[in-house]
Design an enzyme around this catalytic site. Sequence first.
Site, short mmCIF file in Angstrom:
data_model
loop_
_atom_site.label_atom_id
_atom_site.label_comp_id
_atom_site.label_asym_id
_atom_site.label_seq_id
_atom_site.Cartn_x
_atom_site.Cartn_y
_atom_site.Cartn_z
N GLU A 158 38.20 32.99 45.65
CA GLU A 158 38.43 33.37 44.25
C GLU A 158 39.56 32.56 43.61
OE1 GLU A 158 39.66 37.38 41.67
OE2 GLU A 158 39.56 37.45 43.87
N ASP A 168 36.72 45.23 39.59
CA ASP A 168 38.12 44.88 39.87
C ASP A 168 38.97 45.21 38.64
OD1 ASP A 168 40.53 43.90 40.67
OD2 ASP A 168 39.93 41.80 40.74
N ASP A 187 36.01 35.90 38.69
CA ASP A 187 36.63 37.11 38.15
C ASP A 187 36.66 36.96 36.63
OD1 ASP A 187 38.77 38.84 37.08
OD2 ASP A 187 39.15 39.33 39.18
N LYS A 227 42.03 31.45 40.12
CA LYS A 227 42.75 32.13 39.04
C LYS A 227 43.33 31.09 38.09
CE LYS A 227 45.68 36.05 38.07
NZ LYS A 227 46.08 37.36 38.59
N HIS A 274 39.96 35.82 35.05
CA HIS A 274 40.69 34.68 35.60
C HIS A 274 40.41 33.36 34.88
CE1 HIS A 274 41.68 36.55 39.79
NE2 HIS A 274 42.05 37.31 38.78
N HIS A 292 33.75 39.50 40.22
CA HIS A 292 34.71 40.57 40.05
C HIS A 292 34.66 40.95 38.58
CE1 HIS A 292 37.51 40.35 43.81
NE2 HIS A 292 36.27 40.63 44.09
N ASP A 316 42.91 43.45 33.55
CA ASP A 316 42.15 44.38 34.39
C ASP A 316 41.98 45.75 33.77
OD1 ASP A 316 41.44 42.83 36.74
OD2 ASP A 316 43.58 42.67 37.11
N TRP A 337 41.68 35.55 48.09
CA TRP A 337 42.44 35.22 46.88
C TRP A 337 43.91 35.15 47.20
CZ3 TRP A 337 46.29 38.10 44.36
CH2 TRP A 337 46.75 37.51 43.17
N ASP A 354 44.30 38.36 32.18
CA ASP A 354 43.82 39.13 33.33
C ASP A 354 44.51 40.49 33.41
OD1 ASP A 354 42.51 39.78 35.67
OD2 ASP A 354 43.96 38.77 36.94
#
Length: 416
Positions: free
Chosen positions: A223, A323, A256, A225, A259, A283, A293, A182, A291
């Site tokens: 990955e 993640d 992800d 985004k 993302h 993820h 997280d 990434w 994003d």
Amino acid sequence: MDMMKQYELAREQFAAYGVDTDAAIEKALSVPVSLHCWQGDDVVGFENPEGALTGGIQTTGNYPGKARTPAELRADIEKVLSFVPGETKVSLHATYLDVDAPVSRDQIGPEHFARWVEWAKGQKIGLDFNETFFSHPLSGDFSITNADPGIRKFWIDHAKNCRKIAESFGKETGKTCVTNFWIHDGCKEVPVDRFAPRARLVEALDEVFAEKIDPKYNRDTLESKLFGIGSESYVVGSHEFYMGYCTSRQMMATLDTGHFHPTELVSNKISAMLLFLPELMLHVSRPVRWDSDHVVVMDDELMAIMQEIVRNGIEDRVHIGLDYFDASINRIAAWTVGARNARKALLRAYLEPVELLKKYEIDGDNTSVLAITEELKSLPWGIVWDYLCEKTGKYAGRTWLDETKKYEAEVTSKRA
């Protein structure tokens, strides 16, 4: 009522729908879930612990007790592993090397992660890996897609070395390493030329992956985004870019959950992409607005992701990793809540009578599909989960939280 009697009653209720809870438990325990190392120290790593995070990476909160050394981080992970049932791996970023003297990222090798490997072997777990392109003097807005050929070479060499490290992980632990690629590369404003950086990325990736590595030891994944802090208007490694690259090269792609646009669902992308790609990496996070997280909770999307995997029998083609990084609460509790929820969602997915539901769907009996899927939600899956935890010695119910607070009082609270 003791646990076994509660479980027997729950088993009977699921059996009425044709579900074998014992079999569901064994299947749920067998699926590997990768625990991310960066929850324990706020993504700082050990290359330069005093350095600032860049590349759109941010953590919020300053809860005391974060890990300051590799040894402390491993101790914290061990505590989390004591709470989390099932096949578990640990995912490392390249900046989490364990060395006695500084090492440039374009010079890292397996020897700089030897202590991690020995630890993983002692824990009988596998290791996953991630190249680290952010938080470095040569990161800037563009790393491996930089117009400067010298900077590009630095990052290409870094990525090549990371693949060799990952290969060594697979050979040493006996468990396949998944290496995630990434990059943060992009722009705050819309650039005049969006084409050239992506063309450079294709060229760089082809060079990075030119050397073939036995997939028994390492499997590479890429990955995408949507955007990031400092790259709100343009991201080189977009979803469309990696869809094209991975399809044309028949490589694994990473999805992800944070993302994508808030209205997009990763669970709905899995079956579509696996028709064209050999494997996927997930993820699993919890985006709040974007994003961000957040710690993984038992929400509809987590359940939908695990159901998509289980209903289609694609466990061998989908790799699951966590993640997120929350520094506003006890980090070990954050780790544990997310990891246990991922395993809980897997268990709940295995507690569905999938073949019965598929038969109703094929027969056009959508009434029964809806009715039964709703009835399943109120069945005592929590009792089955507690039994799973007790059976594996992994703290049923909230007992793990008491142990976490004890560890905080005795260990993490004493860290400066």
